[in-house]
Design an enzyme around this catalytic site. Sequence first.
Site, PDB file in Angstrom:
ATOM      1  N   ALA A 173       0.852  -1.193   0.000  1.00 33.39           N
ATOM      2  CA  ALA A 173       0.000   0.000   0.000  1.00 33.39           C
ATOM      3  C   ALA A 173       0.883   1.237   0.000  1.00 33.39           C
ATOM      4  CB  ALA A 173      -0.920   0.007   1.211  1.00 33.39           C
ATOM      5  N   ILE A 205       9.185   4.373   6.230  1.00 39.59           N
ATOM      6  CA  ILE A 205       8.684   5.394   7.148  1.00 39.59           C
ATOM      7  C   ILE A 205       9.819   6.347   7.524  1.00 39.59           C
ATOM      8  CG2 ILE A 205       7.574   5.828   9.355  1.00 39.59           C
ATOM      9  CD1 ILE A 205       5.881   4.327   7.145  1.00 39.59           C
ATOM     10  N   THR A 206       9.616   7.610   7.232  1.00 34.43           N
ATOM     11  CA  THR A 206      10.600   8.641   7.552  1.00 34.43           C
ATOM     12  C   THR A 206      10.684   8.848   9.060  1.00 34.43           C
ATOM     13  OG1 THR A 206      10.122   9.752   5.464  1.00 34.43           O
ATOM     14  CG2 THR A 206      11.234  11.043   7.151  1.00 34.43           C
ATOM     15  N   ARG A 229      35.820  27.928 -13.832  1.00 32.71           N
ATOM     16  CA  ARG A 229      36.387  26.903 -14.703  1.00 32.71           C
ATOM     17  C   ARG A 229      36.739  27.505 -16.073  1.00 32.71           C
ATOM     18  NH1 ARG A 229      39.267  22.304 -15.432  1.00 32.71           N
ATOM     19  NH2 ARG A 229      38.333  20.880 -16.965  1.00 32.71           N
ATOM     20  N   GLN A 242      26.305  18.252 -15.003  1.00 36.39           N
ATOM     21  CA  GLN A 242      26.832  18.369 -16.368  1.00 36.39           C
ATOM     22  C   GLN A 242      27.767  19.573 -16.504  1.00 36.39           C
ATOM     23  OE1 GLN A 242      26.228  15.994 -18.409  1.00 36.39           O
ATOM     24  NE2 GLN A 242      27.137  16.748 -20.311  1.00 36.39           N
ATOM     25  N   GLY A 290      31.056  18.828 -15.293  1.00 32.18           N
ATOM     26  CA  GLY A 290      31.788  17.812 -16.043  1.00 32.18           C
ATOM     27  C   GLY A 290      32.202  16.652 -15.155  1.00 32.18           C
ATOM     28  N   GLU A 297       5.946  11.426  -0.308  1.00 28.39           N
ATOM     29  CA  GLU A 297       4.607  12.021  -0.168  1.00 28.39           C
ATOM     30  C   GLU A 297       3.766  11.874  -1.441  1.00 28.39           C
ATOM     31  OE1 GLU A 297       3.771  12.668   2.666  1.00 28.39           O
ATOM     32  OE2 GLU A 297       5.467  13.400   3.820  1.00 28.39           O
ATOM     33  N   GLU A 299       3.616  10.642 -10.545  1.00 24.05           N
ATOM     34  CA  GLU A 299       2.489  10.055 -11.281  1.00 24.05           C
ATOM     35  C   GLU A 299       1.191  10.190 -10.488  1.00 24.05           C
ATOM     36  OE1 GLU A 299       6.157   9.026 -12.908  1.00 24.05           O
ATOM     37  OE2 GLU A 299       5.504   8.558 -10.872  1.00 24.05           O
TER      38      GLU A 299
END
Length: 377
Positions: A130, A157-158, A266, A334, A337, A361, A365
């Site tokens: 569930a 369970i947090t 950089r 990205q 790098g 939570e 979806e």
Amino acid sequence: MDFDFSEEQKMMREMVRELAQKEIYPKAAEIDSTGSFPRENLQKIAEKGLMGVPFPTEFGGAGADFVSMAIAVEELSYACASTGFIVSVHALASANPIYVFGTSEQKRKYVIPLAKGDKLGAIGYTEPNAGSDAAAIQTKVELHDGKYIINGTKTFITNAGEADTYLVFATADPEKKHKGIQAFIVEKGAPGFSFGKIENKMGVRGCSTGELTFEDCEVPKENLLSQDGFKVAMTAFEGGRIGVAAMAVGIARAAKDKAKKFAKERVQFGQPIAKQEAIQFMIADMTTEIDAASLLTYKAAWLMDKHERFSTEAAIAKTFAAETAMRTTIKAVQIHGGYGYSKEYDVERHMRDAKMAEIAEGTSEIQRLIISRSELG
């Protein structure tokens, strides 16, 4: 419509930001590496009155609002997502439903120590079978000799094992589905209540996530929070989604700021990579999406403060902020790098932490189901 924070909210942001950067951030990498629960962080947060931001002062809180709570979670998560998520679940998914649905005695007994940070809260809903199907819980409860007897297992369970007060859901009649679910306050150390496996997670590693086991667990009759447990659960989830959205915004902001700094420092082909249009466009996309995610998050919190319906807005904010955090952290890696793939730099941790926001939570979806049903009826 006023998009600015009030003076009190601005003060809250500055206070939490200072605490987070001075006390929380320096330990974030170690907490992630070791998976250690950040008790010391929570103690410092409690000392500042931040464990119960939205609760009235007479119940141990700061007497602020849910927008301020979202601000606190965002700033804490900017420094350490584990710490931000622990506080979010504690305040929004555990303590707040007890405050909303609890009796005067329950509020005095449980909300005050939770709001003060003397006790830590958790919510026990998810089960092995569930998760997204919230009405399918199998943990059972029976009233016997004046006590409730709970049997079953909760998972993912947090704050499992670390929390003192658990908001637990069980069904009195599985045939009734969501209508048979009841909500209880269960204290750590209750007879028949124990803890199982603690998950070794990809991200948000300092936040304990594990199993709760109930074997003829005895719960006093006065610890029934509500016969309409499903309504309590929805209140917990909706508030919790605002917390996850705020956490996601904090993670995304942190990743973007570090990507900007790296891009300016950089040098490739004789100039900082920030001069490259490809990098500039990534930063532009990050900035645009984070700003939108922030506005959606604070709109949902504002509606919560106004006591208006905000379930759809919380789902929208959670979905967009979580996916923004994921996209932003991927771009940040990205931009770094090869360095971005190294644990020497924070952005790889931010990317792993961001994934949690798309799941916790209620998955993205499930949020889309909530949003579409609101739109289509």
